[in-house]
Scaffold this active site. Structure first.
Site, short mmCIF file in Angstrom:
data_model
loop_
_atom_site.label_atom_id
_atom_site.label_comp_id
_atom_site.label_asym_id
_atom_site.label_seq_id
_atom_site.Cartn_x
_atom_site.Cartn_y
_atom_site.Cartn_z
CG ASP A 1 -1.78 -1.23 1.33
OD1 ASP A 1 -2.43 -1.61 0.34
OD2 ASP A 1 -1.76 -1.85 2.41
CE LYS B 1 3.30 -2.35 -4.55
NZ LYS B 1 2.85 -2.00 -3.19
N GLY C 1 -4.32 -3.88 -4.66
CA GLY C 1 -5.20 -2.81 -5.12
C GLY C 1 -4.37 -1.58 -5.43
CG HIS C 2 -1.25 -1.38 -7.80
ND1 HIS C 2 -0.28 -1.86 -8.65
CD2 HIS C 2 -0.91 -1.83 -6.57
CE1 HIS C 2 0.60 -2.57 -7.97
NE2 HIS C 2 0.23 -2.57 -6.72
CD GLN D 1 0.65 -8.69 -2.66
OE1 GLN D 1 1.43 -9.28 -3.39
NE2 GLN D 1 -0.62 -8.57 -2.98
#
Length: 429
Positions: A13, A16, A40-41, A224
């Site tokens: 988180d 990225k 989740g990007h 991650q």
């Protein structure tokens, strides 16, 4: 042209997605190398928010080609939904996405097993996203998993799926007393999704080798963070793959000799989701202020993230593992308004002081962080896009971290939008 790897340096988180998007303007290919739709990007530009789970963040640049590598585990149904959502915004993905035929598939049974094990574990649960990631990798390691290439022959896929579903049904019913997903209805859903995905499946290793030989710019995107690495993270509270640059070599089939540049992404503070040790966690008003100002809720699950101060021992381990050539700091604006900003420089434990993270998660949990308080700033940094727009104390905070860690800090994020980005020098341009 050598490849570039972008890695998260903490517990994920770190932002990225935004920087893959920002940097991909200068790249020809963005390749995702590990993890699944537990990532989740989040990327925001032109007032629109995109949350990507499996698709590489390069899909938001129309000129960029994208690869889902063999190290990724793919949930077909989720991927189709994601494709529909991105293409509904006017972005064309088909023709710009290649899925490795060796990428393993996440099945409905994997998600059922994930939920059953987490529930049965009670207080000892890992805190997974319940997306079935670990069980897809388990079947991969058992050498019984289904891969994207199996989708090319629907009859063969159906036979393999029925056999594997029967095995999982035994475990779900006899050990966990859980009703398994219906085999035939889930098979029908998977085969329908496969029709959309099948034209995108191919030889990603050969494709990337050809692109690198043609001196194309390739950006390798992990999910991650390094402290969630299956080997080097805070085991067992980790993910099921390797977010390190070494994971990029395995997860994409790129030789180590092709990697020349490794960009580490770190928050100006620290967060983590799920269970596990977190020495600098702030279970107080400061932690709540960080959570609210940083909108620290999981992009995949919506769970509130645990928040705390910057942890330099964690960053030192990330540098050792990744060989970072440069660092990007995100969410500097979240620290606006703090009179002082504590930074953990080392730990105190029964064995004395150390600047390193202990191997055992229990030892890390029992470690006491030792802080250095740095001056805060009153002037806002949110939305700043040039160094001269930053308060003097904010620049000093960044430069102090740079001196403490070693690699140059080349960019700073002051908000979620593409434009809220400060170039601290010319390295990335």
């Amino acid at each position: 042209m050598p490849a570039t790897v972008l890695v998260g340096c903490q517990w994920g988180d770190e932002g990225k997605g935004k920087f893959v998007d920002v940097l991909s303007e200068s790249f020809d290919v963005v390749a995702r190398y590990q993890g699944g739709n537990n990532a989740g990007h989040t990327v925001i530009f032109d007032g629109k928010k995109y949350v990507l789970h499996t698709l590489p963040s390069g899909v938001l640049r129309p000129q960029v080609h994208n690869v889902i590598g063999n190290g990724v585990v793919v949930d077909l149904l989720s991927l189709v939904e994601e494709l529909d959502e991105v293409e509904s915004s006017g972005l064309q993905v088909e023709g710009r996405l290649l899925i490795s035929g060796h990428a393993h598939l996440i099945l409905p049974q994997h998600k059922a097993l994930d939920a059953a094990v987490e529930k049965a574990s009670g207080a000892a649960k890992i805190g997974t996203t319940l997306r079935g990631i670990g069980f897809a990798y388990t079947d991969k390691a058992r050498r019984v998993g289904l891969r994207a290439c199996d989708l090319r022959n629907p009859d063969r896929f159906a036979a393999k799926y029925r056999e594997l579903a029967a095995y999982h049904a035994e475990i779900l019913t006899k050990i966990f007393q859980v009703e398994p997903p219906d085999t035939e209805s889930t098979l029908e859903e998977l085969l329908a999704a496969a029709k959309r995905i099948r034209p995108m499946i191919g030889d990603s290793v050969g494709y990337l080798a050809a692109e690198l030989s043609a001196r194309k710019n390739v950006l390798c995107e992990g999910a991650q963070g390094i402290m969630l690495d299956i080997d080097h993270g805070t085991y067992p509270y980790v993910t099921s793959s390797s977010p390190t640059p070494g994971g990029a070599c395995v997860g994409l089939g790129i030789p180590p000799s092709q990697i020349r540049r490794v960009i580490g992404i770190m928050k100006a503070y620290t967060t983590r989701v799920g269970e596990g040790p977190f020495p600098t966690e702030q279970l107080n008003a400061d932690g709540e202020k960080l959570r609210e100002a940083g909108h620290e809720f999981g992009a995949t699950t919506g769970r509130p993230r645990r928040c705390g101060w910057l942890d330099l021992p964690v960053m030192r381990r990330a540098i050792q593992l990744a060989g970072l050539t440069e660092i990007i700091v995100t969410k500097l604006d979240v620290l606006d308004g703090f009179d002082e900003i504590p930074v953990c420089t080392h730990y105190e434990s029964a064995d004395g002081q150390t600047q390193a993270t202990p191997c055992d998660s229990s030892d890390l949990q029992d470690s006491t962080p030792i802080y250095k308080n740095l001056p805060g700033w009153d002037a806002p940094t949110e939305g700043a896009s040039t160094p001269d727009a930053l308060p003097k104390q904010a620049i000093e905070y960044i430069r102090w971290i740079e001196r403490a860690l070693g690699p140059p800090i080349t960019m700073v994020s002051t908000g979620p939008d593409r434009t809220a980005t400060v170039a601290m020098n010319e390295t990335l341009f």
